[in-house]
Design a protein around this motif. Structure first.
Motif, mmCIF file in Angstrom:
data_model
loop_
_atom_site.group_PDB
_atom_site.id
_atom_site.type_symbol
_atom_site.label_atom_id
_atom_site.label_comp_id
_atom_site.label_asym_id
_atom_site.label_seq_id
_atom_site.Cartn_x
_atom_site.Cartn_y
_atom_site.Cartn_z
ATOM 1 N N LEU A 70 0.817 -1.201 0.000
ATOM 2 C CA LEU A 70 0.000 0.000 0.000
ATOM 3 C C LEU A 70 0.856 1.258 0.000
ATOM 4 O O LEU A 70 1.841 1.366 0.728
ATOM 5 C CB LEU A 70 -0.918 0.001 1.226
ATOM 6 N N THR A 71 0.451 2.227 -0.811
ATOM 7 C CA THR A 71 1.157 3.493 -0.920
ATOM 8 C C THR A 71 0.516 4.533 -0.004
ATOM 9 O O THR A 71 -0.612 4.349 0.477
ATOM 10 C CB THR A 71 1.143 4.005 -2.372
ATOM 11 N N VAL A 72 1.228 5.642 0.209
ATOM 12 C CA VAL A 72 0.703 6.705 1.073
ATOM 13 C C VAL A 72 1.102 8.060 0.507
ATOM 14 O O VAL A 72 2.224 8.240 0.031
ATOM 15 C CB VAL A 72 1.212 6.534 2.520
ATOM 16 N N ALA A 73 0.181 9.013 0.542
ATOM 17 C CA ALA A 73 0.447 10.391 0.118
ATOM 18 C C ALA A 73 0.727 11.229 1.358
ATOM 19 O O ALA A 73 -0.081 11.249 2.294
ATOM 20 C CB ALA A 73 -0.742 10.962 -0.644
ATOM 21 N N ILE A 74 1.876 11.904 1.353
ATOM 22 C CA ILE A 74 2.283 12.667 2.534
ATOM 23 C C ILE A 74 2.839 14.029 2.149
ATOM 24 O O ILE A 74 3.288 14.253 1.023
ATOM 25 C CB ILE A 74 3.355 11.909 3.358
ATOM 26 N N HIS A 75 2.799 14.947 3.105
ATOM 27 C CA HIS A 75 3.529 16.201 2.965
ATOM 28 C C HIS A 75 5.030 15.923 3.125
ATOM 29 O O HIS A 75 5.427 14.881 3.654
ATOM 30 C CB HIS A 75 3.076 17.212 4.027
ATOM 31 N N THR A 76 5.828 16.874 2.708
ATOM 32 C CA THR A 76 7.287 16.692 2.762
ATOM 33 C C THR A 76 7.914 17.353 3.987
ATOM 34 O O THR A 76 9.118 17.600 4.012
ATOM 35 C CB THR A 76 7.928 17.242 1.483
ATOM 36 N N HIS A 77 7.105 17.616 4.994
ATOM 37 C CA HIS A 77 7.642 18.198 6.218
ATOM 38 C C HIS A 77 6.834 17.692 7.396
ATOM 39 O O HIS A 77 5.598 17.659 7.363
ATOM 40 C CB HIS A 77 7.565 19.728 6.176
ATOM 41 N N GLY A 78 7.536 17.285 8.457
ATOM 42 C CA GLY A 78 6.849 16.842 9.664
ATOM 43 C C GLY A 78 7.790 16.091 10.575
ATOM 44 O O GLY A 78 8.832 15.574 10.149
ATOM 45 N N ARG A 79 7.439 16.004 11.830
ATOM 46 C CA ARG A 79 8.268 15.309 12.815
ATOM 47 C C ARG A 79 8.054 13.810 12.771
ATOM 48 O O ARG A 79 8.980 13.019 12.890
ATOM 49 C CB ARG A 79 7.972 15.851 14.216
ATOM 50 N N THR A 80 6.780 13.389 12.628
ATOM 51 C CA THR A 80 6.448 11.977 12.457
ATOM 52 C C THR A 80 5.657 11.827 11.167
ATOM 53 O O THR A 80 4.976 12.757 10.732
ATOM 54 C CB THR A 80 5.606 11.433 13.624
ATOM 55 N N VAL A 81 5.731 10.662 10.585
ATOM 56 C CA VAL A 81 5.024 10.466 9.323
ATOM 57 C C VAL A 81 3.519 10.610 9.519
ATOM 58 O O VAL A 81 2.796 11.049 8.621
ATOM 59 C CB VAL A 81 5.389 9.097 8.706
ATOM 60 N N ASP A 82 3.029 10.285 10.708
ATOM 61 C CA ASP A 82 1.586 10.355 10.948
ATOM 62 C C ASP A 82 1.043 11.769 10.772
ATOM 63 O O ASP A 82 -0.067 11.960 10.277
ATOM 64 C CB ASP A 82 1.276 9.835 12.358
ATOM 65 N N MET A 130 2.235 13.905 8.768
ATOM 66 C CA MET A 130 2.485 14.293 7.379
ATOM 67 C C MET A 130 1.445 13.720 6.416
ATOM 68 O O MET A 130 1.351 14.144 5.263
ATOM 69 C CB MET A 130 3.880 13.826 6.958
ATOM 70 N N VAL A 131 0.665 12.743 6.875
ATOM 71 C CA VAL A 131 -0.218 11.993 5.977
ATOM 72 C C VAL A 131 -1.348 12.861 5.427
ATOM 73 O O VAL A 131 -2.039 13.560 6.175
ATOM 74 C CB VAL A 131 -0.804 10.764 6.700
ATOM 75 N N LEU A 132 -1.533 12.768 4.131
ATOM 76 C CA LEU A 132 -2.681 13.370 3.457
ATOM 77 C C LEU A 132 -3.728 12.315 3.103
ATOM 78 O O LEU A 132 -4.925 12.564 3.190
ATOM 79 C CB LEU A 132 -2.226 14.082 2.178
ATOM 80 N N ARG A 133 -3.266 11.151 2.660
ATOM 81 C CA ARG A 133 -4.191 10.057 2.351
ATOM 82 C C ARG A 133 -3.469 8.727 2.515
ATOM 83 O O ARG A 133 -2.399 8.522 1.943
ATOM 84 C CB ARG A 133 -4.722 10.173 0.917
ATOM 85 N N SER A 134 -4.081 7.848 3.319
ATOM 86 C CA SER A 134 -3.505 6.529 3.555
ATOM 87 C C SER A 134 -4.616 5.490 3.664
ATOM 88 O O SER A 134 -5.499 5.622 4.525
ATOM 89 C CB SER A 134 -2.679 6.527 4.835
ATOM 90 N N PRO A 135 -4.612 4.470 2.787
ATOM 91 C CA PRO A 135 -3.705 4.315 1.662
ATOM 92 C C PRO A 135 -4.167 5.154 0.476
ATOM 93 O O PRO A 135 -5.335 5.537 0.394
ATOM 94 C CB PRO A 135 -3.805 2.824 1.341
ATOM 95 N N SER A 136 -3.248 5.409 -0.432
ATOM 96 C CA SER A 136 -3.563 6.179 -1.634
ATOM 97 C C SER A 136 -3.497 5.331 -2.894
ATOM 98 O O SER A 136 -3.763 5.823 -3.989
ATOM 99 C CB SER A 136 -2.597 7.362 -1.762
ATOM 100 N N GLY A 137 -3.147 4.065 -2.731
ATOM 101 C CA GLY A 137 -3.075 3.151 -3.866
ATOM 102 C C GLY A 137 -2.433 1.854 -3.431
ATOM 103 O O GLY A 137 -1.988 1.699 -2.286
ATOM 104 N N LEU A 138 -2.405 0.894 -4.356
ATOM 105 C CA LEU A 138 -1.750 -0.392 -4.110
ATOM 106 C C LEU A 138 -0.773 -0.650 -5.251
ATOM 107 O O LEU A 138 -1.149 -0.635 -6.418
ATOM 108 C CB LEU A 138 -2.778 -1.523 -4.017
#
Length: 397
Positions: free
Chosen positions: A126-138, A140-148
């Motif tokens: 599963l893929t994830v769409a994230i911002h490119t700045h943040g302390r934790t990936v959580d 940064m998330v915009l959409r999870s999952p965003s694809g397979l």
């Protein structure tokens, strides 16, 4: 309530006509834009001094944070090569926000990336769409999952052929994928027709992930380069009825009419590579223009770290040199990938109500001499080129 106003800017909204004027931001979203806007009292003013203001760029196919730079084996978490079908693994669980590539992304004006598992498996995860700045990936998330993620062609054939197990051929790879979808269909049917009062089937993370594709919740992200592999991707998508996105598409121009007729988008790239394997023999900077000319919605991708992520805009620039029109080039790194990721209502253009993911450039970003000077995500400044110039190292705010 926080107010921010960009003034004296050359605004390129992507979906709209460029203008000289102001963009106002309130609580992290774009509140207004126009040539003759007034600035509210108390607003923080960013004087663009004639610089170009655009939405943050989007790279819809990267391995950022999964394949960490300068970390070698310890930072390589791209492929789980212990099983041909790893649909249940999540890129989300292995992204390190401290990867040096995130700072490079900001320097390249990129505010959103899609992080994919690798292409070693027929079904990678599963893929994830994230911002490119943040302390934790959580955060940064915009959409999870965003694809397979799935792969056809040389990579899974080589990986599992070397292990003397299935799949060692293209026909074996297709069979593995089809079998997994049939098992997921059966799993969904057992859930739907479970008898009342009886326990539902035990959870199956693999079939759950594939079920999200089958129900249309997320797209199938198909790694393929060669035209015959692209045709196989179309054939399997038609059989199981899911939304197909072609990743890479090196030879997609050879069957562009088929892709256009089915409205299948192509994420073209990486474009700054040698022809290091047979599948890449038709790699060309002219291919984005050929695909767009055939009526296909394209996005340009780096496949970072294959191509350094801050070179995303340079791939667009040289594609323009080879025949892609300028407007499509900018759309290919903004609104088009936003649409592929299911995020076009939030990012990808400068419009009222959208997230204030904005980049102030010193001039036209398609001119390689211009820089991303200041980067804002959700109206918050996360990068300032002048800070980098002073200390000599790329460190996000």
């Amino acid at each position: 309530m926080t107010e921010l106003a960009f003034v004296n800017a050359h605004v390129v909204p992507i979906e709209g006509i460029p203008f000289e004027g102001t963009v106002r931001v309130r609580d992290g979203r774009i509140a207004a834009l126009g040539a003759h806007l007034t600035v509210p009292p108390g607003a923080t003013v960013v004087d663009a001094n004639g610089g170009w203001l655009l939405p943050g760029f989007i790279d819809a196919h990267t391995h950022l944070g999964l394949h960490e730079e300068a970390e070698g084996w310890a930072g390589s978490d791209t492929n789980e090569l212990t099983d041909p079908v790893t649909a249940g693994v999540r890129a989300l669980d292995a992204i390190n926000p401290d990867d040096l590539g995130f700072a490079d992304a900001l320097a390249g004006g990129i505010t959103t990336v899609n992080v994919n598992p690798g292409s070693g498996n027929p079904i990678g995860g599963l893929t994830v769409a994230i911002h490119t700045h943040g302390r934790t990936v959580d955060e940064m998330v915009l959409r999870s999952p965003s694809g397979l993620k799935s792969a056809l062609g040389e990579n899974p054939k080589r990986v599992y052929g070397d292990k003397k197990q299935m799949p060692s051929t293209r026909l074996g790879t297709a069979s593995v994928i089809r079998k997994a979808f049939v098992e997921a269909q059966n799993y969904l049917a057992r859930l739907e027709f479970a008898e009342e009062g009886k326990a539902p089937p035990a959870r199956d993370l693999t079939s759950e992930a594939l079920g999200e594709v089958l129900t249309g919740a997320i797209p199938w992200r198909q790694h393929c380069h060669r035209a015959d592999d692209i045709a196989t991707a179309i054939r399997i998508a038609d059989e199981f009825g899911y939304r197909l996105v072609i990743d890479h598409g090196t030879e997609a121009h050879l069957i562009a009419d088929l892709l256009a007729a089915k409205n299948i988008p192509v994420l073209i790239g990486p474009l700054f590579t040698t022809r290091s394997k047979v599948e890449l023999r038709r790699r060309s900077l002219a291919n984005p223009g050929r695909l767009a000319g055939a009526g296909i919605e394209i996005s340009i991708i780096t496949d970072h770290p294959v191509v350094p992520i801050n070179f995303l805009v340079h791939q667009a620039t040289l594609s323009v040199k080879e025949g892609l029109d300028r407007e499509t080039a900018l759309r290919a790194i903004t609104i088009n990938p936003a649409r592929v990721l299911g995020l076009a209502d939030r990012i990808g253009s400068v419009a009222v109500g959208k997230d204030a993911d904005l980049v102030l450039w010193s001039g036209d970003p398609l001119d390689v001499m211009h820089l991303a000077r200041r980067v804002f995500i959700g109206g918050r400044e996360v990068y300032h080129y002048d800070d980098i110039a002073r200390v000599g190292v790329v460190t996000p705010h």
